[in-house]
Design an enzyme around this catalytic site. Structure first.
Site, PDB file in Angstrom:
ATOM      1  N   THR A 120       0.811  -1.220   0.000  1.00  0.00           N
ATOM      2  CA  THR A 120       0.000   0.000   0.000  1.00  0.00           C
ATOM      3  C   THR A 120       0.839   1.261   0.000  1.00  0.00           C
ATOM      4  OG1 THR A 120      -1.762  -1.152   1.196  1.00  0.00           O
ATOM      5  CG2 THR A 120      -1.812   1.244   1.234  1.00  0.00           C
ATOM      6  N   ARG A 166      -9.756   1.546   4.028  1.00  0.00           N
ATOM      7  CA  ARG A 166      -9.999   0.100   4.056  1.00  0.00           C
ATOM      8  C   ARG A 166      -9.612  -0.521   5.394  1.00  0.00           C
ATOM      9  NH1 ARG A 166      -8.523   1.466  -1.007  1.00  0.00           N
ATOM     10  NH2 ARG A 166      -6.390   1.690  -0.289  1.00  0.00           N
ATOM     11  N   ILE A 167      -8.397  -0.228   5.875  1.00  0.00           N
ATOM     12  CA  ILE A 167      -7.928  -0.873   7.096  1.00  0.00           C
ATOM     13  C   ILE A 167      -8.675  -0.344   8.307  1.00  0.00           C
ATOM     14  CG2 ILE A 167      -5.930  -1.288   8.582  1.00  0.00           C
ATOM     15  CD1 ILE A 167      -4.185  -1.058   6.045  1.00  0.00           C
ATOM     16  N   ARG A 197       2.232   3.890   9.855  1.00  0.00           N
ATOM     17  CA  ARG A 197       3.557   4.335   9.451  1.00  0.00           C
ATOM     18  C   ARG A 197       4.251   4.977  10.648  1.00  0.00           C
ATOM     19  NH1 ARG A 197       3.624   1.368   5.926  1.00  0.00           N
ATOM     20  NH2 ARG A 197       3.929   1.680   3.683  1.00  0.00           N
ATOM     21  N   GLU A 244      13.531   2.177  11.021  1.00  0.00           N
ATOM     22  CA  GLU A 244      13.390   0.720  11.009  1.00  0.00           C
ATOM     23  C   GLU A 244      14.660   0.085  10.446  1.00  0.00           C
ATOM     24  OE1 GLU A 244       9.737  -0.421   9.098  1.00  0.00           O
ATOM     25  OE2 GLU A 244       8.521   0.535  10.654  1.00  0.00           O
ATOM     26  N   HIS A 277       7.164  -4.654  12.253  1.00  0.00           N
ATOM     27  CA  HIS A 277       6.494  -4.312  10.991  1.00  0.00           C
ATOM     28  C   HIS A 277       5.863  -5.558  10.348  1.00  0.00           C
ATOM     29  CE1 HIS A 277       6.502  -1.045   7.670  1.00  0.00           C
ATOM     30  NE2 HIS A 277       5.449  -1.841   7.537  1.00  0.00           N
ATOM     31  N   LEU A 278       4.909  -6.122  11.079  1.00  0.00           N
ATOM     32  CA  LEU A 278       4.276  -7.381  10.659  1.00  0.00           C
ATOM     33  C   LEU A 278       2.902  -7.196  10.016  1.00  0.00           C
ATOM     34  CD1 LEU A 278       5.074  -9.600  13.795  1.00  0.00           C
ATOM     35  CD2 LEU A 278       6.359  -9.430  11.649  1.00  0.00           C
ATOM     36  N   GLY A 279       2.500  -5.949   9.782  1.00  0.00           N
ATOM     37  CA  GLY A 279       1.137  -5.703   9.300  1.00  0.00           C
ATOM     38  C   GLY A 279       0.730  -6.548   8.110  1.00  0.00           C
TER      39      GLY A 279
END
Length: 322
Positions: free
Chosen positions: A78, A155-156, A236, A265, A283-285
């Protein structure tokens, strides 16, 4: 429509399905990951398109060097903050992403973190592994009846709202692009930020990192929140000011936080990561098998459709094609 995409460079790790779909449709594919800037300056101009995840930075310098040959930058995911979109537009290079592919995975992780915050799940698990039986140390609370603020109702954010309404949470939200009627259709009360701060028990952010959202949650806004607020960021790094949040946690104002993304990161601000009231994940989204397969197939499908005359997921078509 420009000339077709015949040669694609895959610059970051991606599922094999992406390569297979492109090759099945007659597109030549080069997989070369972890390239330096100097290497990319050589390889990018040899291809019609490049596919990246979040590791490779597509800078103005790279885009200028590739102008005239490179037609498209595809982001398998995204966020496009690793791509200089204005520079791409200036060089007549399209930028394409896959905004829907990882929405469900990111929403599920957000819900997991909220529930984990409410019941101290990681801390209790670590205590057990250390050989302790400290039930009284981990008294939690139900999310039922609590107020969840969702900042960003795309959306999320919308999927998070729907899922946590099933747990009995009241959902309020902020999004300048959403109408009151659209929010009400999802049982969300649309409010201003100034109305949200003092009401929310949990605040989760689902906005892009842009000038208007950088440090959106900071010392001043945290002070306006009710005592005991919990902050969740699976969007983010940089939307929540990490230093200000730690200060609020240490002062006993904020009660907890969960971060999946960070200003740097891998993160270097250990005061946040090591804080006993913070849950931190790397950062596992989008890190599910399902999401990885979807982003891989969707970006490949979009390029195939581009060759057939249909543009899907293109962010700067107007700027490039006009």
């Amino acid at each position: 429509m420009s000339a077709p995409i015949n040669k694609v460079l895959i610059a970051d790790d991606i599922e094999q399905e992406c390569v297979d779909i492109l090759k099945q449709n007659g597109i030549e594919v080069t997989v070369k990951t972890k390239q330096t800037k100097d290497e990319l300056l050589v390889t990018l101009p040899q291809h019609d398109a490049v596919i990246v995840r979040s590791a490779t930075k597509i800078t103005a310098e790279l885009l200028a060097a590739s102008a005239g040959k490179l037609k498209l930058v595809g982001r398998a995911g995204t966020g496009v903050d690793n791509i200089d979109v204005p520079a791409a537009s200036a060089n007549k290079i399209l930028v394409m992403n896959t905004p829907q592919a990882n929405s469900r995975s990111a929403a599920e992780l957000t819900c997991t973190l909220i529930l984990s915050l409410s019941r101290h799940v990681p801390q209790a698990a670590a205590s057990m592994k250390a050989g302790k039986w400290a039930r009284k140390d981990f008294m939690g609370e139900e999310v039922y009846g609590r107020t969840l603020a969702v900042l960003g109702l795309g959306r999320i954010g919308s999927e998070v709202a729907v899922r946590l309404q099933a747990f009995g949470m009241k959902v309020i939200g902020f999004d300048p692009m959403v109408t009151k009627e659209q929010a009400e259709a999802k049982n969300i009360e649309l409010l201003s930020l100034e109305q949200i701060w003092p009401q929310a028990d949990y605040i989760t952010v689902h906005v892009p990192l842009i000038k208007q959202t950088e440090n959106l949650i900071n010392k001043e806004t945290l002070a306006k929140c009710k005592k005991g607020v919990r902050i969740i960021n699976v969007a983010r790094g940089g939307i929540v000011n990490e230093v200000d949040l730690v200060e609020s946690l240490n002062a006993g104002h904020a009660k907890g936080a969960a971060f999946d993304v960070f200003e740097q990161e891998p993160p270097t601000f250990r005061e946040l990561i090591d804080h006993p009231l913070v849950i931190a994940t790397p950062h596992l989204g989008a890190s599910t098998i399902d999401a990885q397969l979807r982003v891989a197939s969707e970006i490949a499908d979009n390029i195939v459709q581009y060759n057939k005359g249909t543009m899907l997921g293109v962010l700067n078509a107007r700027e490039v094609l006009n």
